[in-house]
Design a protein around this motif. Structure first.
Motif, short mmCIF file in Angstrom:
data_model
loop_
_atom_site.label_atom_id
_atom_site.label_comp_id
_atom_site.label_asym_id
_atom_site.label_seq_id
_atom_site.Cartn_x
_atom_site.Cartn_y
_atom_site.Cartn_z
N TYR A 80 0.83 -1.20 0.00
CA TYR A 80 0.00 0.00 0.00
C TYR A 80 0.87 1.26 0.00
O TYR A 80 0.61 2.20 -0.74
N GLY A 81 1.90 1.26 0.82
CA GLY A 81 2.74 2.43 0.95
C GLY A 81 3.59 2.72 -0.26
O GLY A 81 4.02 3.86 -0.48
N SER A 82 3.86 1.74 -1.09
CA SER A 82 4.70 1.98 -2.27
C SER A 82 3.90 2.42 -3.50
O SER A 82 4.45 2.70 -4.55
N GLU A 85 0.87 6.94 -6.39
CA GLU A 85 -0.01 7.58 -7.37
C GLU A 85 -1.47 7.24 -7.15
O GLU A 85 -2.35 8.04 -7.44
N HIS A 86 -1.74 6.02 -6.69
CA HIS A 86 -3.12 5.57 -6.57
C HIS A 86 -3.47 5.20 -5.13
O HIS A 86 -4.01 4.14 -4.87
N MET A 87 -3.16 6.08 -4.22
CA MET A 87 -3.47 5.82 -2.81
C MET A 87 -4.97 6.06 -2.59
O MET A 87 -5.49 7.12 -2.95
N PRO A 88 -5.68 5.09 -2.03
CA PRO A 88 -7.13 5.22 -1.88
C PRO A 88 -7.58 6.44 -1.09
O PRO A 88 -8.61 7.02 -1.39
N VAL A 98 -10.35 2.55 6.14
CA VAL A 98 -10.66 1.22 5.57
C VAL A 98 -9.38 0.38 5.50
O VAL A 98 -9.38 -0.81 5.83
N PHE A 99 -8.30 1.03 5.08
CA PHE A 99 -7.02 0.31 5.00
C PHE A 99 -6.57 -0.16 6.38
O PHE A 99 -6.15 -1.30 6.56
N ALA A 104 -5.95 -4.51 10.47
CA ALA A 104 -6.34 -5.05 11.78
C ALA A 104 -7.11 -6.36 11.62
O ALA A 104 -6.88 -7.32 12.36
N SER A 105 -8.01 -6.41 10.65
CA SER A 105 -8.81 -7.63 10.48
C SER A 105 -7.95 -8.80 10.03
O SER A 105 -8.16 -9.93 10.48
N THR A 106 -6.96 -8.58 9.15
CA THR A 106 -6.09 -9.69 8.75
C THR A 106 -5.27 -10.19 9.94
O THR A 106 -5.10 -11.40 10.11
#
Length: 120
Positions: A80-82, A85-88, A98-99, A104-106
């Motif tokens: 996610y951090g890399s 350009e397309h960070m939610p 959400v991220f 946390a859920s995983t």
């Protein structure tokens, strides 16, 4: 008349060869007793080694479980951090929460899975 020797508890006479046979049997029983004691000691040693190996196995499972709990969120965070350009969260108002919830859920799912299997 054969060579007779008193050997029994009621002072009856037994042939000398019978006394020799009994002496051989007694010595054989002593040897068997020594062997059994040696085998008992070996079994005790094996039991101690097995208990030590079991302790190591339990500790290895715990370390593996905690590693699994940490690796999944870590991998998601690095992916996610890399992707700058397309960070939610740039286009979606609740992207960051959400991220974090997904991370946390995983971790929680992995934790409860290994806990149910008895690794923790």
């Amino acid at each position: 008349m054969t060579n007779m020797t008193p050997t029994t508890h009621d002072n009856t006479l037994m042939p000398a060869e019978t006394v020799e046979e009994h002496a051989q049997k007694v010595e054989l029983l002593r040897e068997i007793n020594r062997e059994i004691r040696g085998l008992n000691q070996e079994m005790e040693d094996i039991r101690e080694i097995t208990e030590d190996q079991l302790k190591v196995t339990v500790e290895t499972r715990k370390v593996s479980a905690w590693t699994a709990i940490a690796v999944v969120p870590g991998a998601l965070a690095s992916l996610y951090g890399s992707n700058f350009e397309h960070m939610p969260e740039l286009q979606f108002k609740y992207g960051w929460p959400v991220f974090l919830a997904a991370l946390a859920s995983t971790a929680l799912v992995t934790y409860f899975t290994v806990k149910r299997k008895g690794w923790l």
